[in-house]
Scaffold this motif. Structure first.
Motif, PDB file in Angstrom:
ATOM      1  N   PRO A  44       0.824  -1.215   0.000  1.00 30.47           N
ATOM      2  CA  PRO A  44       0.000   0.000   0.000  1.00 30.47           C
ATOM      3  C   PRO A  44       0.858   1.265   0.000  1.00 30.47           C
ATOM      4  O   PRO A  44       1.953   1.294   0.564  1.00 30.47           O
ATOM      5  CB  PRO A  44      -0.802  -0.118   1.302  1.00 30.47           C
ATOM      6  CG  PRO A  44      -0.818  -1.575   1.624  1.00 30.47           C
ATOM      7  CD  PRO A  44       0.499  -2.098   1.130  1.00 30.47           C
ATOM      8  N   ASN A  45       0.350   2.288  -0.672  1.00 29.90           N
ATOM      9  CA  ASN A  45       0.940   3.624  -0.670  1.00 29.90           C
ATOM     10  C   ASN A  45       2.362   3.656  -1.230  1.00 29.90           C
ATOM     11  O   ASN A  45       3.183   4.496  -0.839  1.00 29.90           O
ATOM     12  CB  ASN A  45       0.909   4.211   0.751  1.00 29.90           C
ATOM     13  CG  ASN A  45      -0.494   4.301   1.294  1.00 29.90           C
ATOM     14  OD1 ASN A  45      -1.386   4.856   0.657  1.00 29.90           O
ATOM     15  ND2 ASN A  45      -0.721   3.710   2.464  1.00 29.90           N
ATOM     16  N   THR A  46       2.664   2.764  -2.173  1.00 30.89           N
ATOM     17  CA  THR A  46       3.976   2.759  -2.831  1.00 30.89           C
ATOM     18  C   THR A  46       3.919   3.336  -4.238  1.00 30.89           C
ATOM     19  O   THR A  46       4.969   3.542  -4.847  1.00 30.89           O
ATOM     20  CB  THR A  46       4.549   1.327  -2.893  1.00 30.89           C
ATOM     21  OG1 THR A  46       3.612   0.456  -3.544  1.00 30.89           O
ATOM     22  CG2 THR A  46       4.840   0.795  -1.498  1.00 30.89           C
TER      23      THR A  46
ATOM     24  N   CYS B  39      -0.468  13.084  -6.813  1.00 29.68           N
ATOM     25  CA  CYS B  39      -1.660  12.284  -6.500  1.00 29.68           C
ATOM     26  C   CYS B  39      -1.981  12.275  -5.011  1.00 29.68           C
ATOM     27  O   CYS B  39      -3.085  11.887  -4.616  1.00 29.68           O
ATOM     28  CB  CYS B  39      -1.549  10.868  -7.058  1.00 29.68           C
ATOM     29  SG  CYS B  39      -0.100   9.936  -6.557  1.00 29.68           S
ATOM     30  N   LEU B  40      -1.031  12.724  -4.167  1.00 31.39           N
ATOM     31  CA  LEU B  40      -1.329  12.884  -2.746  1.00 31.39           C
ATOM     32  C   LEU B  40      -1.841  14.287  -2.429  1.00 31.39           C
ATOM     33  O   LEU B  40      -2.215  14.566  -1.291  1.00 31.39           O
ATOM     34  CB  LEU B  40      -0.082  12.587  -1.907  1.00 31.39           C
ATOM     35  CG  LEU B  40       0.359  11.122  -1.853  1.00 31.39           C
ATOM     36  CD1 LEU B  40       1.641  10.983  -1.045  1.00 31.39           C
ATOM     37  CD2 LEU B  40      -0.735  10.246  -1.255  1.00 31.39           C
TER      38      LEU B  40
ATOM     39  N   GLY C 294      -8.478   6.896  -3.585  1.00 33.38           N
ATOM     40  CA  GLY C 294      -7.767   5.716  -3.129  1.00 33.38           C
ATOM     41  C   GLY C 294      -8.755   4.625  -2.769  1.00 33.38           C
ATOM     42  O   GLY C 294      -9.907   4.625  -3.219  1.00 33.38           O
ATOM     43  N   SER C 295      -8.334   3.688  -1.955  1.00 34.57           N
ATOM     44  CA  SER C 295      -9.218   2.600  -1.550  1.00 34.57           C
ATOM     45  C   SER C 295      -9.150   2.403  -0.045  1.00 34.57           C
ATOM     46  O   SER C 295      -8.121   2.673   0.587  1.00 34.57           O
ATOM     47  CB  SER C 295      -8.841   1.298  -2.268  1.00 34.57           C
ATOM     48  OG  SER C 295      -7.501   0.945  -1.984  1.00 34.57           O
ATOM     49  N   LEU C 296     -10.258   1.946   0.507  1.00 34.80           N
ATOM     50  CA  LEU C 296     -10.357   1.686   1.943  1.00 34.80           C
ATOM     51  C   LEU C 296     -10.352   0.182   2.183  1.00 34.80           C
ATOM     52  O   LEU C 296     -11.018  -0.568   1.465  1.00 34.80           O
ATOM     53  CB  LEU C 296     -11.643   2.298   2.510  1.00 34.80           C
ATOM     54  CG  LEU C 296     -11.808   3.810   2.350  1.00 34.80           C
ATOM     55  CD1 LEU C 296     -13.138   4.260   2.931  1.00 34.80           C
ATOM     56  CD2 LEU C 296     -10.664   4.551   3.018  1.00 34.80           C
TER      57      LEU C 296
ATOM     58  N   LEU D 243      -8.182   0.963   6.999  1.00 34.11           N
ATOM     59  CA  LEU D 243      -6.909   1.464   6.490  1.00 34.11           C
ATOM     60  C   LEU D 243      -7.123   2.126   5.130  1.00 34.11           C
ATOM     61  O   LEU D 243      -8.035   1.761   4.399  1.00 34.11           O
ATOM     62  CB  LEU D 243      -5.910   0.309   6.347  1.00 34.11           C
ATOM     63  CG  LEU D 243      -5.570  -0.458   7.629  1.00 34.11           C
ATOM     64  CD1 LEU D 243      -4.650  -1.642   7.308  1.00 34.11           C
ATOM     65  CD2 LEU D 243      -4.907   0.462   8.645  1.00 34.11           C
ATOM     66  N   VAL D 244      -6.272   3.083   4.805  1.00 30.84           N
ATOM     67  CA  VAL D 244      -6.374   3.804   3.540  1.00 30.84           C
ATOM     68  C   VAL D 244      -5.143   3.516   2.688  1.00 30.84           C
ATOM     69  O   VAL D 244      -4.010   3.594   3.167  1.00 30.84           O
ATOM     70  CB  VAL D 244      -6.491   5.326   3.766  1.00 30.84           C
ATOM     71  CG1 VAL D 244      -6.689   6.045   2.431  1.00 30.84           C
ATOM     72  CG2 VAL D 244      -7.626   5.650   4.713  1.00 30.84           C
ATOM     73  N   ASP D 245      -5.380   3.152   1.424  1.00 32.05           N
ATOM     74  CA  ASP D 245      -4.310   2.897   0.461  1.00 32.05           C
ATOM     75  C   ASP D 245      -4.485   3.869  -0.702  1.00 32.05           C
ATOM     76  O   ASP D 245      -5.513   3.868  -1.377  1.00 32.05           O
ATOM     77  CB  ASP D 245      -4.393   1.445  -0.031  1.00 32.05           C
ATOM     78  CG  ASP D 245      -3.310   1.113  -1.046  1.00 32.05           C
ATOM     79  OD1 ASP D 245      -2.425   1.953  -1.282  1.00 32.05           O
ATOM     80  OD2 ASP D 245      -3.358  -0.007  -1.614  1.00 32.05           O
ATOM     81  N   TYR D 246      -3.473   4.715  -0.946  1.00 31.74           N
ATOM     82  CA  TYR D 246      -3.561   5.728  -1.995  1.00 31.74           C
ATOM     83  C   TYR D 246      -2.959   5.265  -3.324  1.00 31.74           C
ATOM     84  O   TYR D 246      -2.764   6.074  -4.230  1.00 31.74           O
ATOM     85  CB  TYR D 246      -2.876   7.020  -1.539  1.00 31.74           C
ATOM     86  CG  TYR D 246      -3.625   7.737  -0.452  1.00 31.74           C
ATOM     87  CD1 TYR D 246      -4.956   8.099  -0.616  1.00 31.74           C
ATOM     88  CD2 TYR D 246      -3.002   8.057   0.761  1.00 31.74           C
ATOM     89  CE1 TYR D 246      -5.650   8.750   0.383  1.00 31.74           C
ATOM     90  CE2 TYR D 246      -3.687   8.714   1.758  1.00 31.74           C
ATOM     91  CZ  TYR D 246      -5.008   9.059   1.577  1.00 31.74           C
ATOM     92  OH  TYR D 246      -5.701   9.703   2.570  1.00 31.74           O
ATOM     93  N   ASN D 247      -2.668   3.973  -3.457  1.00 28.55           N
ATOM     94  CA  ASN D 247      -2.104   3.502  -4.726  1.00 28.55           C
ATOM     95  C   ASN D 247      -3.031   3.776  -5.909  1.00 28.55           C
ATOM     96  O   ASN D 247      -2.583   4.043  -7.024  1.00 28.55           O
ATOM     97  CB  ASN D 247      -1.801   2.003  -4.653  1.00 28.55           C
ATOM     98  CG  ASN D 247      -0.476   1.708  -3.985  1.00 28.55           C
ATOM     99  OD1 ASN D 247       0.346   2.608  -3.801  1.00 28.55           O
ATOM    100  ND2 ASN D 247      -0.255   0.459  -3.597  1.00 28.55           N
TER     101      ASN D 247
END
Length: 495
Positions: free
Chosen positions: A42-44, A50-51, A137-139, A153-157
Motif C-alpha cells: 500500500p501507498n507505494t 496524486c497525494l 484511493g481505496s479503503l 486502512l487507507v491505500d492511496y495507490n
C-alpha cells in the motif's frame, strides 16, 4: 404519502446509471505514477501530485484523453470544441486532496447512445455524458464490512487512476436491462483497447432507481419528465459487476415496491450494496449537485479536442464485426454472437479460419473450445499462450488424423486439464485413426458376434445400426470415424 395500497401494475421502475470505467494507461491521469499496482505494498505508487501536497501541479495524461475521445466516437457522442476540468469538493478518507478533479458543465463527450439486446429485443439507451476524472484511493475494512469493521486502512495507490464516468439517461425499466447494457458496454470498451475487465476495480456502477406511480410508459420505455421528477430515488453504490448490478437493483426494486404498496414513503438516500448479504443498506441522505461546490480547476487549462475525433481511428466494433462474420463466413446468428463475444475470441477465430474451413473453425472455437472453457470457468485469455497448440488440434481433425470424438473428449480436455500438447496426447493414448482394413475387420466381427442386432436391422429397425456402430467403435478403441463405420456396416448388411 398516505397509507393507501398501490397496485403493482400502477408502478413503473426507472433506472439510470453512472458507470465508472478504469482506462488502460501506463500512468495516472495527472502524474507519472504507475497504474500497474497489482499486489504491491500500500501507498507505494504515490507522489506529491496524486497525494495533493501543496505546490504539486497536475498534468493531463494524453492517453486518457485519447481513450475518452474513442469512447465518444464509439457511442456517437458530441465532442465539443473545448473541454474543461473542475474540482468536486467533498471529504472522504481516501480522497487525499479533499476534492476530486473531474468535469462538470463541459464534459469531453455528451449526447451519445448505445444499442444492446435483451431477451432478443433491441434497446437503445441515451448517454447523457461521459467525462474524465481521477479515482480516489481505496479503503480496507479490517475485521468486518463497512458497518462492522474494527478499523479501516487507507491505500492511496489507486488515487489518480484515470476513470471515465459514463452517465446514462434514466432509460432502463428493469434490472436485466441494466445487466445486458453493462455487458455490451464492456464489450465495446474492450474492442476499443482501452479497458481490461480482469483488473480489480476496473468497473464500478452507481445506480439510481425510482419506482414511479401512475406512469404511462411508451412503447420505447419513455416516461414524461414531470412524472419522473415526482418520484424519490435512491442511489445504490458499491456495485462491481454485471451480475452484481442485476442483483442489487432487483433487491432495491422489490424493497421500494413493497414500501409503496404498504403506503410507506421511499426516502431519497444513498444506499450501499452489501454483496455478501445480498441487501442494500442506508448510508446517508442523497447529496445534491450544489453540495459538491464545483469550481474550475485553475491548475489545468481548457483542452481543445474537437479535431481529435477526426484524427483518432477506432477499430471495428462488435456489432459491425458480427455482421461481417455472418456475411463473410456464412455463420448463423448464434455462432456469430459467440465468436464476437470478446475481441480475443474474434481474433483467434479469424486466425483459425484463415488456415482451415470456416465451418470447422467456427465449430471448434465457438462450440468445442468455448464450451470446455466455460465448463471450467475459464476465459479465452487463459489459453492465449496456447493458441498454436489449439490450432494444431484443429489441424489433426482437418487432416483426418484423429476422430472428432477423440479430439474433443480426450485431446482437448487433456490439454486443458493436464497441460499436455495435442501430439503428446495422441501418441500416449494411441489415438491415430484406424486403417480401412482394421475397420473392415471390426465390422465383420461385430456382425458375426451380434446376430440379433443384425436381424433387427434387416427387419426394418434402423436404430439397430447404432448398436453395431458402438460395437465396432469399441473394437477399434474409438479410433475409427463413426460415419465411416456406419457406412461400412450398411454396405456389409445391405450387400
Amino acid at each position: 404519502m398516505t397509507a393507501q395500497a398501490v397496485e403493482s401494475e400502477d408502478l413503473a421502475t426507472v433506472i439510470g446509471l453512472e458507470v465508472h470505467v478504469q482506462l488502460e494507461t501506463d500512468t495516472k491521469i495527472f502524474c507519472g505514477c504507475s497504474t500497474d499496482v497489482g499486489d504491491d505494498e500500500p501507498n507505494t505508487h504515490t507522489c506529491p501530485v496524486c497525494l495533493g501536497l501543496p505546490g504539486a501541479l497536475p498534468v493531463v495524461n494524453e492517453g486518457a484523453v485519447e481513450a475518452a475521445v474513442k469512447v465518444g466516437k464509439a457511442i456517437d457522442a458530441t465532442i465539443p470544441e473545448e473541454t474543461t476540468f473542475h474540482r468536486k469538493n467533498y471529504y472522504y478518507p481516501d480522497l487525499p486532496k479533499n476534492f476530486q478533479i473531474t468535469q462538470y458543465d463541459a464534459p469531453i463527450c455528451a449526447d451519445g447512445e448505445l444499442e444492446f439486446s435483451v431477451e432478443g429485443e433491441r434497446r437503445s439507451v441515451a448517454i447523457r455524458r461521459a467525462h474524465l476524472e481521477e479515482d480516489p484511493g481505496s479503503l480496507q475494512h479490517k475485521g468486518g464490512s463497512i458497518d462492522t469493521a474494527d478499523y479501516t486502512l487507507v491505500d492511496y495507490n489507486r488515487a489518480g487512476t484515470p476513470l471515465m464516468e459514463i452517465v446514462t439517461e434514466p432509460d432502463f425499466r428493469s434490472p436485466d436491462e441494466v445487466r445486458a447494457f453493462l455487458a455490451k458496454l464492456t464489450e465495446v470498451l474492450e474492442y476499443l483497447g482501452i479497458f481490461d475487465a480482469t483488473r480489480d476495480g476496473s468497473l464500478r456502477v452507481d445506480a439510481n432507481l425510482s419506482i414511479v406511480e401512475g406512469a404511462e410508459v411508451g412503447d420505447d420505455g419513455a416516461i414524461d419528465e414531470e412524472t419522473l421528477e415526482s418520484a424519490n430515488r435512491t442511489e445504490v453504490k458499491n456495485i462491481s459487476s454485471h451480475k452484481g448490478a442485476e442483483k442489487a437493483l432487483a433487491y432495491e426494486e422489490t424493497r421500494q415496491r413493497n414500501a409503496i404498496q404498504r403506503g410507506r414513503a421511499v426516502e431519497q438516500e444513498t444506499r450501499h450494496w452489501d454483496e455478501s448479504k445480498g441487501v442494500t443498506l442506508s448510508m446517508r441522505s442523497k447529496e445534491e449537485e450544489k453540495d459538491y461546490r464545483y469550481f474550475r480547476e485553475a491548475d489545468l487549462p481548457p483542452l481543445k479536442v474537437s479535431d481529435w475525433k477526426e484524427k483518432l481511428a477506432i477499430p471495428e466494433l462488435p456489432d459491425a464485426r458480427r455482421e461481417r462474420f455472418r456475411a463473410e463466413y456464412g455463420l448463423n446468428e448464434e455462432a456469430a454472437d459467440k465468436l464476437t463475444s470478446t475481441k480475443e475470441v474474434a481474433d483467434f477465430f479469424e486466425d483459425v479460419a484463415e488456415q482451415f474451413d470456416p465451418d470447422l473453425a467456427a465449430t471448434w472455437v465457438a462450440d468445442e473450445l468455448l464450451g470446455e472453457l466455460n465448463y471450467r470457468d475459464m476465459a479465452i485469455t487463459d489459453v492465449s499462450d496456447r493458441f498454436d497448440e489449439i490450432e494444431r488440434l484443429v489441424e489433426l481433425v482437418a487432416e483426418d488424423e484423429i476422430t472428432t470424438k477423440n479430439a474433443r473428449e480426450t485431446v482437448l480436455r487433456g490439454m486443458l486439464d493436464d497441460g499436455d500438447s495435442p501430439d503428446e496426447i495422441v501418441e500416449r493414448e494411441d489415438l491415430g485413426k484406424t486403417s480401412g482394413d482394421e475397420v473392415q475387420q471390426a465390422v465383420e466381427a461385430a456382425i458375426e458376434e451380434n446376430p440379433d442386432a443384425v436381424a433387427d436391422y434387416r427387419d426394418g429397425d434402423d436404430g439397430a445400426i447404432n448398436f453395431l456402430v458402438g460395437q465396432v467403435m469399441g473394437k477399434t478403441g474409438g479410433s475409427a470415424d463413426p460415419g465411416d463405420v456406419n457406412r461400412a456396416l450398411r454396405e456389409e448388411l445391405d450387400g
